[in-house]
Scaffold this active site. Structure first.
Site, mmCIF file in Angstrom:
data_model
loop_
_atom_site.group_PDB
_atom_site.id
_atom_site.type_symbol
_atom_site.label_atom_id
_atom_site.label_comp_id
_atom_site.label_asym_id
_atom_site.label_seq_id
_atom_site.Cartn_x
_atom_site.Cartn_y
_atom_site.Cartn_z
ATOM 1 N N LYS A 46 0.813 -1.216 0.000
ATOM 2 C CA LYS A 46 0.000 0.000 0.000
ATOM 3 C C LYS A 46 0.851 1.272 0.000
ATOM 4 O O LYS A 46 0.484 2.264 -0.629
ATOM 5 C CB LYS A 46 -0.969 0.007 1.184
ATOM 6 C CG LYS A 46 -0.332 0.084 2.547
ATOM 7 C CD LYS A 46 -1.385 0.030 3.631
ATOM 8 C CE LYS A 46 -0.782 0.027 5.019
ATOM 9 N NZ LYS A 46 -0.116 1.264 5.376
ATOM 10 N N THR A 47 1.993 1.242 0.688
ATOM 11 C CA THR A 47 2.852 2.435 0.711
ATOM 12 C C THR A 47 3.382 2.730 -0.691
ATOM 13 O O THR A 47 3.451 3.884 -1.119
ATOM 14 C CB THR A 47 4.023 2.245 1.696
ATOM 15 O OG1 THR A 47 3.498 1.863 2.971
ATOM 16 C CG2 THR A 47 4.835 3.518 1.847
ATOM 17 N N ASP B 206 -3.686 7.345 4.913
ATOM 18 C CA ASP B 206 -3.280 5.960 5.154
ATOM 19 C C ASP B 206 -3.908 5.466 6.462
ATOM 20 O O ASP B 206 -4.283 6.270 7.326
ATOM 21 C CB ASP B 206 -1.742 5.908 5.246
ATOM 22 C CG ASP B 206 -1.215 4.482 5.139
ATOM 23 O OD1 ASP B 206 -2.001 3.571 4.834
ATOM 24 O OD2 ASP B 206 -0.007 4.284 5.360
ATOM 25 N N GLU B 207 -4.007 4.140 6.620
ATOM 26 C CA GLU B 207 -4.525 3.513 7.859
ATOM 27 C C GLU B 207 -5.881 4.118 8.258
ATOM 28 O O GLU B 207 -6.116 4.447 9.425
ATOM 29 C CB GLU B 207 -3.519 3.664 9.011
ATOM 30 C CG GLU B 207 -2.133 3.126 8.725
ATOM 31 C CD GLU B 207 -2.053 1.595 8.704
ATOM 32 O OE1 GLU B 207 -3.107 0.937 8.784
ATOM 33 O OE2 GLU B 207 -0.931 1.071 8.602
ATOM 34 N N GLN C 268 -7.394 -5.079 10.060
ATOM 35 C CA GLN C 268 -6.278 -4.683 10.917
ATOM 36 C C GLN C 268 -6.654 -3.525 11.836
ATOM 37 O O GLN C 268 -5.789 -2.784 12.308
ATOM 38 C CB GLN C 268 -5.062 -4.297 10.066
ATOM 39 C CG GLN C 268 -4.482 -5.466 9.288
ATOM 40 C CD GLN C 268 -3.200 -5.102 8.565
ATOM 41 O OE1 GLN C 268 -2.163 -4.881 9.178
ATOM 42 N NE2 GLN C 268 -3.269 -5.037 7.245
ATOM 43 N N ARG D 292 2.594 -10.629 10.384
ATOM 44 C CA ARG D 292 3.920 -9.997 10.516
ATOM 45 C C ARG D 292 5.016 -10.948 10.046
ATOM 46 O O ARG D 292 6.132 -10.532 9.758
ATOM 47 C CB ARG D 292 4.216 -9.617 11.975
ATOM 48 C CG ARG D 292 3.292 -8.621 12.645
ATOM 49 C CD ARG D 292 3.038 -7.389 11.837
ATOM 50 N NE ARG D 292 1.803 -7.521 11.055
ATOM 51 C CZ ARG D 292 1.452 -6.703 10.091
ATOM 52 N NH1 ARG D 292 2.221 -5.704 9.748
ATOM 53 N NH2 ARG D 292 0.324 -6.891 9.425
#
Length: 696
Positions: A31-32, A217-218, A248, A587
């Protein structure tokens, strides 16, 4: 621009720029990369001025990474883009319009400890017993009100209980104290810009015109003020792109509301939705395990992560005899991994609560394995650093009573409580600050020292000012005279602070105390985190969000621990625990270990917990069934279905039954216990010592 490195969905997200866009980005889906490429594309291909772009992330660390990536793509033009956290952006809006909000330019930002100090002082003035009314609980309640955009006036409408009446009165006085100190707290950095926009429409219009393209973002982690701020700014052009993953969303306790991302299409009727489901991080088996767990949640957008990565190893599951055995197993496995050439910093041990780290640390120490605990005492939370910062804050804003009270007798200079009480009385009567109330005695010497530092602050560098403060205040001399190991460490921390200011001056090319204090006030523990070079990483599952490791050990997967006991009776909270487990699993890049213990000592109590339901939700063919059981576990007689020792239950205890699930004890007799389970099971009488029943 060359978009060849993007997959089809990523490319679609970059190319869509004609209105609201929701990018549902699964863990490890790049996504970044999409966000940074999208910003570069707007500038390079769509001829959008960088000045008109606003990009919001949730940590300073993430904002810095985004700035660096965009700079690599488009060069110097990237410096004109507003890239920051919500709080940094809120601070920018406040500083640019500070007079309209009724503050002086040299305002200060109170951290959570400063806020607590003010609340304790108010409670003392109100003769409230801190043992009856917990100051931290009241501070949390006030923060919750602000996160829900409830001013004291609005909160008053909902007050019902005696405790809420107390909170309201403290809240009202707290807000007045902040204003008289020319200060604001962290929550105000989000609420004040909204207040500004509501009262001054022309100011809102100016920023709407400035920020024509907004990227967040987020988005699943936004709270109410962040959500409202986003809506107000994007209302004119509707060019808002939000990126997030409802699976998340793990910060509801901080005021985040993941329903915002689920309702994005209702808020923006013409919204386009693009899903990024290809994972570039984990093996196929790790991803499948994550999918197995999260599909048990009902409140979610349907998506399934997939990857072209290798199949990978089965997940290793180990059920230990107790917490010590669990820690020993992890320590031994890590030792072998390191012997095989794995770098320590590529290994992480995750746990649900900080209390679990102690046993793990002891075992790693025994093996001589270096480790780094994330979320220990923050550098800026250390006493000597907070003392130094209080001097700097008072030099910047003499109305800051909290900072003055912290340092007026630090180091000790013979200013007693009686003097401080008289000063406070005088300041209250004359409606002036404590600093202005000082006119005689040893406290006048203190004020004169601060005055001298205020006079020279514009003439010398920031680092030189720090040196002057350390010498004038005798902070440095006191620690040198003490001569202990602890004093030596504190001196080193003060020297390290000077290296921070030197780096700041080198980076910014200026010596503004004001800018530096604002930057420090926005630093969070997570931003301070950097992977311990050559060290194994230990942290809570909340802290690991946004990070990744080759080898991940998740310990304490037991009912009552993970999922946490507080979530067992609430479906919504249990779903958040499952999202937390999903975050933990995703993770891992190469190998994943799941662990729990038959019994453990936690918070000074013996606990006997069944395995976490999350392990049972993973398909058995993904879990290595040939793991080695602990010798102690094998010795247990599995045919004996009763505990030898007497299990003491009390009314109100939370329990778990292997057949009926979570419940609460409502009655206890000599051999039986009555437990209330969820509908349709209801109340059941059970034998106290049966192994199917255990406390959580």
């Amino acid at each position: 621009m060359n978009l060849a490195e993007l997959n089809n969905k990523q490319k679609e997200a970059v190319l869509y720029n004609e209105g609201p866009l929701l990018i549902l980005a699964g863990a490890g889906s790049g996504k970044t990369k999409v966000l940074t490429t999208k910003i570069a594309y707007l500038i390079e291909e769509k001829n959008v001025s960088p000045y008109h772009i606003l990009a919001i992330t949730f940590t300073n660390k993430a904002a810095l990474e985004m700035k660096e990536r965009i700079h690599q793509l488009i060069g110097e033009e990237s410096k004109q883009i507003q890239i920051s956290t919500f709080h940094s952006f809120g601070l920018k809006l406040i500083r640019e319009n500070v007079k309209l909000l009724g503050y002086q330019e040299n305002f200060t930002i109170m951290d959570s400890d400063d806020s607590l100090t003010i609340i304790k002082k108010i409670m003392k003035e109100m003769n409230l017993d801190p043992k009856v009314y917990n100051p931290k609980g009241i501070r949390a309640k006030i923060s919750n009100c602000k996160n829900e955009m409830m001013s004291p006036e609005i909160y008053e409408r909902y007050v019902a209980s005696d405790f809420e009446k107390i909170v309201l009165e403290v809240y009202q006085k707290y807000q007045k104290k902040l204003k008289s100190n020319n200060a604001m707290d962290f929550d105000d950095l989000l609420n004040l810009p909204i207040e500004l926009f509501k009262k001054h429409k022309e100011v809102l219009q100016k920023y709407q015109e400035r920020f024509q393209y907004i990227l967040i973002d987020e988005y699943q982690d936004t709270n109410e003020p962040q959500y409202i701020l986003s809506k107000m700014l994007s209302a004119k052009y509707q060019n808002i792109c939000v990126v997030g993953d409802d699976s998340q969303a793990i910060f509801s306790w901080r005021g985040a509301n993941y329903q915002k991302i689920l309702n994005f299409e209702k808020d923006y009727k013409k919204a386009q939705v693009i899903m990024l489901e290809q994972n570039y991080r984990s093996t196929k088996k790790i991803l499948e395990a994550a999918n197995c767990v999260i599909r048990n949640n009902k409140q979610r957008k349907e998506k399934k992560l997939w990857t072209e990565n290798e199949e990978g190893e089965n997940i290793k599951y180990y059920r230990s005899y107790d917490g010590r055995d669990e820690a020993h197993y992890v320590s031994e496995k890590i030792k072998k991994l390191i012997e095989q050439g794995v770098s320590s910093e590529d290994i992480a041990i995750l746990y649900r609560t900080n209390a679990q780290s102690r046993t793990m640390e002891e075992e790693l120490l025994k093996e001589g394995t270096s480790y780094h605990v994330v979320g220990g005492v923050s550098f800026y939370a250390r006493k000597e650093i907070k003392d130094l910062l209080a001097y700097l804050k008072l030099i910047h804003n003499p109305k800051d009573n909290v900072s003055l009270l912290r340092i007026i007798n630090t180091p000790k200079r013979g200013i007693g409580l009686k003097t401080i009480e008289e000063l406070t009385k005088k300041a209250d009567q004359e409606k002036i600050s404590l600093y202005e109330a000082i006119s005689t005695g040893k406290e006048l010497q203190f004020r004169q020292m601060i005055e001298r530092l205020i006079q020279i602050k514009e003439e010398i560098s920031l680092t030189e000012l720090i040196e002057k403060v350390l010498d004038s205040s005798t902070l440095k001399q006191e620690l040198e005279n003490e001569g202990t190991m602890e004093a030596e460490i504190r001196l080193e921390n003060l020297e390290e602070f000077k290296s921070i200011t030197m780096a700041y001056e080198a980076r910014e090319g200026e010596i503004s105390l004001e800018d530096f204090l604002f930057e420090v006030s926005l630093v969070s523990d997570k931003d301070e985190y950097s992977s311990g070079q050559g060290k194994v990483n230990l942290m809570t599952v909340h802290s690991v969000k946004g990070l990744e490791y080759d080898y991940v050990f998740i310990i304490g997967l037991e009912e009552g621990l993970f999922p946490h006991i507080n979530s067992l009776m609430d479906a919504g909270e249990l779903e958040e625990e499952r999202r937390l487990c999903y975050v933990a699993i995703t993770r891992a890049k190469k190998d994943l270990y799941l662990l729990n213990a038959r019994k453990r000592i936690l918070f000074g109590k013996d606990q006997v917990n069944p395995p976490s339901r999350f392990i049972g939700e993973i398909d058995s063919n993904l879990i290595d069934s040939n793991f080695q059981e602990s010798p102690e576990e094998k010795r247990l007689n599995e045919e004996d279905m009763f505990y030898e020792e007497d299990m003491n239950y009390e009314v109100g205890d939370y329990v778990y039954h292997e057949t009926f699930g979570a419940g609460k004890v409502v009655e206890v007799t000599k051999d039986l216990v009555s437990v209330a389970f969820k509908h349709p099971i209801g109340i059941r009488k059970l034998m106290k010592n049966h192994k199917k029943l255990s406390k959580v």
